[in-house]
Design a protein around this motif. Structure first.
Motif, PDB file in Angstrom:
ATOM      1  N   ILE A   4       0.841  -1.200   0.000  1.00 47.49           N
ATOM      2  CA  ILE A   4       0.000   0.000   0.000  1.00 47.49           C
ATOM      3  C   ILE A   4       0.875   1.248   0.000  1.00 47.49           C
ATOM      4  N   GLY A   5       1.912   1.245   0.830  1.00 46.61           N
ATOM      5  CA  GLY A   5       2.839   2.378   0.855  1.00 46.61           C
ATOM      6  C   GLY A   5       3.514   2.591  -0.488  1.00 46.61           C
ATOM      7  N   ASN A   6       3.927   1.509  -1.131  1.00 43.37           N
ATOM      8  CA  ASN A   6       4.580   1.623  -2.435  1.00 43.37           C
ATOM      9  C   ASN A   6       3.629   2.136  -3.508  1.00 43.37           C
ATOM     10  N   VAL A   7       2.376   1.686  -3.473  1.00 40.52           N
ATOM     11  CA  VAL A   7       1.410   2.156  -4.476  1.00 40.52           C
ATOM     12  C   VAL A   7       1.120   3.633  -4.278  1.00 40.52           C
ATOM     13  N   LEU A   8       0.917   4.045  -3.030  1.00 40.35           N
ATOM     14  CA  LEU A   8       0.692   5.471  -2.764  1.00 40.35           C
ATOM     15  C   LEU A   8       1.921   6.303  -3.152  1.00 40.35           C
ATOM     16  N   TRP A   9       3.107   5.798  -2.833  1.00 45.95           N
ATOM     17  CA  TRP A   9       4.339   6.481  -3.211  1.00 45.95           C
ATOM     18  C   TRP A   9       4.445   6.617  -4.723  1.00 45.95           C
ATOM     19  N   LEU A  10       4.143   5.554  -5.421  1.00 44.00           N
ATOM     20  CA  LEU A  10       4.210   5.567  -6.881  1.00 44.00           C
ATOM     21  C   LEU A  10       3.287   6.635  -7.459  1.00 44.00           C
ATOM     22  N   TRP A  50       9.885   2.098  -6.220  1.00 44.33           N
ATOM     23  CA  TRP A  50       9.248   1.152  -5.312  1.00 44.33           C
ATOM     24  C   TRP A  50      10.136   0.995  -4.067  1.00 44.33           C
ATOM     25  N   PRO A  51      10.209   2.016  -3.165  1.00 46.75           N
ATOM     26  CA  PRO A  51      11.238   2.017  -2.119  1.00 46.75           C
ATOM     27  C   PRO A  51      10.921   1.240  -0.842  1.00 46.75           C
ATOM     28  N   PHE A  52       9.647   1.115  -0.487  1.00 50.80           N
ATOM     29  CA  PHE A  52       9.334   0.512   0.803  1.00 50.80           C
ATOM     30  C   PHE A  52       9.605  -0.983   0.778  1.00 50.80           C
ATOM     31  N   GLY A  53      10.312  -1.435   1.815  1.00 54.00           N
ATOM     32  CA  GLY A  53      10.724  -2.831   1.886  1.00 54.00           C
ATOM     33  C   GLY A  53      12.156  -3.026   1.424  1.00 54.00           C
ATOM     34  N   ARG A  54      12.779  -1.950   0.978  1.00 59.58           N
ATOM     35  CA  ARG A  54      14.195  -2.006   0.577  1.00 59.58           C
ATOM     36  C   ARG A  54      14.922  -0.843   1.224  1.00 59.58           C
ATOM     37  N   ARG A  55      16.226  -0.953   1.300  1.00 58.25           N
ATOM     38  CA  ARG A  55      17.038   0.132   1.850  1.00 58.25           C
ATOM     39  C   ARG A  55      18.383   0.178   1.161  1.00 58.25           C
ATOM     40  N   SER A  56      19.071   1.240   1.366  1.00 65.21           N
ATOM     41  CA  SER A  56      20.385   1.431   0.777  1.00 65.21           C
ATOM     42  C   SER A  56      21.437   1.243   1.863  1.00 65.21           C
ATOM     43  N   VAL A  57      22.465   0.482   1.542  1.00 67.41           N
ATOM     44  CA  VAL A  57      23.583   0.300   2.464  1.00 67.41           C
ATOM     45  C   VAL A  57      24.876   0.617   1.729  1.00 67.41           C
ATOM     46  N   PHE A  58      25.831   1.128   2.470  1.00 64.34           N
ATOM     47  CA  PHE A  58      27.127   1.472   1.898  1.00 64.34           C
ATOM     48  C   PHE A  58      27.969   0.217   1.752  1.00 64.34           C
ATOM     49  N   ARG A  59      28.557   0.051   0.582  1.00 63.84           N
ATOM     50  CA  ARG A  59      29.451  -1.086   0.348  1.00 63.84           C
ATOM     51  C   ARG A  59      30.805  -0.776   0.970  1.00 63.84           C
ATOM     52  N   ARG A  60      31.282  -1.654   1.794  1.00 62.92           N
ATOM     53  CA  ARG A  60      32.570  -1.426   2.457  1.00 62.92           C
ATOM     54  C   ARG A  60      33.749  -1.575   1.507  1.00 62.92           C
ATOM     55  N   CYS A  93       4.629  17.041   2.185  1.00 62.30           N
ATOM     56  CA  CYS A  93       4.336  17.365   3.582  1.00 62.30           C
ATOM     57  C   CYS A  93       3.212  18.386   3.735  1.00 62.30           C
ATOM     58  N   VAL A  94       2.630  18.836   2.650  1.00 60.74           N
ATOM     59  CA  VAL A  94       1.522  19.786   2.727  1.00 60.74           C
ATOM     60  C   VAL A  94       0.294  19.133   3.363  1.00 60.74           C
ATOM     61  N   THR A  95       0.085  17.854   3.105  1.00 60.13           N
ATOM     62  CA  THR A  95      -1.056  17.150   3.680  1.00 60.13           C
ATOM     63  C   THR A  95      -0.585  16.195   4.775  1.00 60.13           C
ATOM     64  N   VAL A  96      -1.487  15.845   5.669  1.00 60.80           N
ATOM     65  CA  VAL A  96      -1.146  14.929   6.757  1.00 60.80           C
ATOM     66  C   VAL A  96      -0.805  13.552   6.208  1.00 60.80           C
ATOM     67  N   VAL A  97      -1.529  13.113   5.195  1.00 64.31           N
ATOM     68  CA  VAL A  97      -1.280  11.797   4.603  1.00 64.31           C
ATOM     69  C   VAL A  97       0.090  11.753   3.940  1.00 64.31           C
ATOM     70  N   GLY A  98       0.537  12.873   3.393  1.00 64.64           N
ATOM     71  CA  GLY A  98       1.793  12.902   2.661  1.00 64.64           C
ATOM     72  C   GLY A  98       3.032  13.062   3.519  1.00 64.64           C
ATOM     73  N   ILE A  99       2.880  13.371   4.808  1.00 62.77           N
ATOM     74  CA  ILE A  99       4.047  13.613   5.669  1.00 62.77           C
ATOM     75  C   ILE A  99       4.997  12.415   5.720  1.00 62.77           C
ATOM     76  N   PRO A 100       4.537  11.187   5.924  1.00 63.41           N
ATOM     77  CA  PRO A 100       5.489  10.060   5.925  1.00 63.41           C
ATOM     78  C   PRO A 100       6.215   9.897   4.589  1.00 63.41           C
ATOM     79  N   PHE A 101       5.517  10.208   3.496  1.00 66.08           N
ATOM     80  CA  PHE A 101       6.143  10.109   2.186  1.00 66.08           C
ATOM     81  C   PHE A 101       7.152  11.237   1.977  1.00 66.08           C
ATOM     82  N   GLY A 102       6.854  12.406   2.498  1.00 69.42           N
ATOM     83  CA  GLY A 102       7.808  13.516   2.425  1.00 69.42           C
ATOM     84  C   GLY A 102       9.076  13.210   3.199  1.00 69.42           C
ATOM     85  N   ILE A 103       8.923  12.619   4.369  1.00 66.43           N
ATOM     86  CA  ILE A 103      10.090  12.236   5.168  1.00 66.43           C
ATOM     87  C   ILE A 103      10.891  11.159   4.446  1.00 66.43           C
TER      88      ILE A 103
END
Length: 137
Positions: A4-10, A50-60, A93-103
């Motif tokens: 749901i988060g990914n679809v809204l983000w998309l 499609w960012p939710f459920g994935r993250r970025s890590v630095f390669r050592r 971040c203009v709307t309450v629903v969009g704040i988590p996506f803005g962050i």
């Protein structure tokens, strides 16, 4: 919940941010020397799409070439993409629903600035990737 988060983000920001990364990747691939930047840009486009459920890590194992490439990336394409993330975050971040996506959008600014030496991993594999160098996990 991630779906749901990914679809809204998309719908809200993902498609046009990913489009910016694809355009940056095409520009980088047209200039033969900057093809590694294009590959990194395409990799980030899939993450931004499609960012939710994935993250970025630095390669050592990222070395001095990744550092030099990141400096060049910032000068050529990175600052524009970072500004796009900042502006998208402000608009979200203009709307309450969009704040988590803005962050979430603001959390992608460092990745937009320094893409070389980063790896996109599923969230469940993040702890193992951080504990050991790439290829030895």
């Amino acid at each position: 919940m991630r779906t749901i988060g990914n679809v809204l983000w998309l719908l809200l920001a993902g498609w046009w941010l990913a489009l910016l990364y694809v355009v940056a990747g095409v520009i980088a691939c047209v200039l033969i020397i900057t093809i590694p930047f294009g590959i990194a840009s395409f990799r980030l486009a899939s993450f931004v799409l499609w960012p939710f459920g994935r993250r970025s890590v630095f390669r050592r194992d990222a070395g001095a070439l990744a550092l030099a490439g990141n400096v060049l990336w910032i000068l050529l394409l990175g600052w524009e993409l970072a500004v796009a993330h900042i502006l998208a975050g402000l608009f979200l971040c203009v709307t309450v629903v969009g704040i988590p996506f803005g962050i979430a959008c603001w959390k992608m600014v460092p990745l937009a600035l320094l893409p070389l030496g980063q790896r996109i991993v599923p969230v469940r594999d993040g702890a193992a990737t951080l504990a050991a160098p790439v290829g030895r996990a």
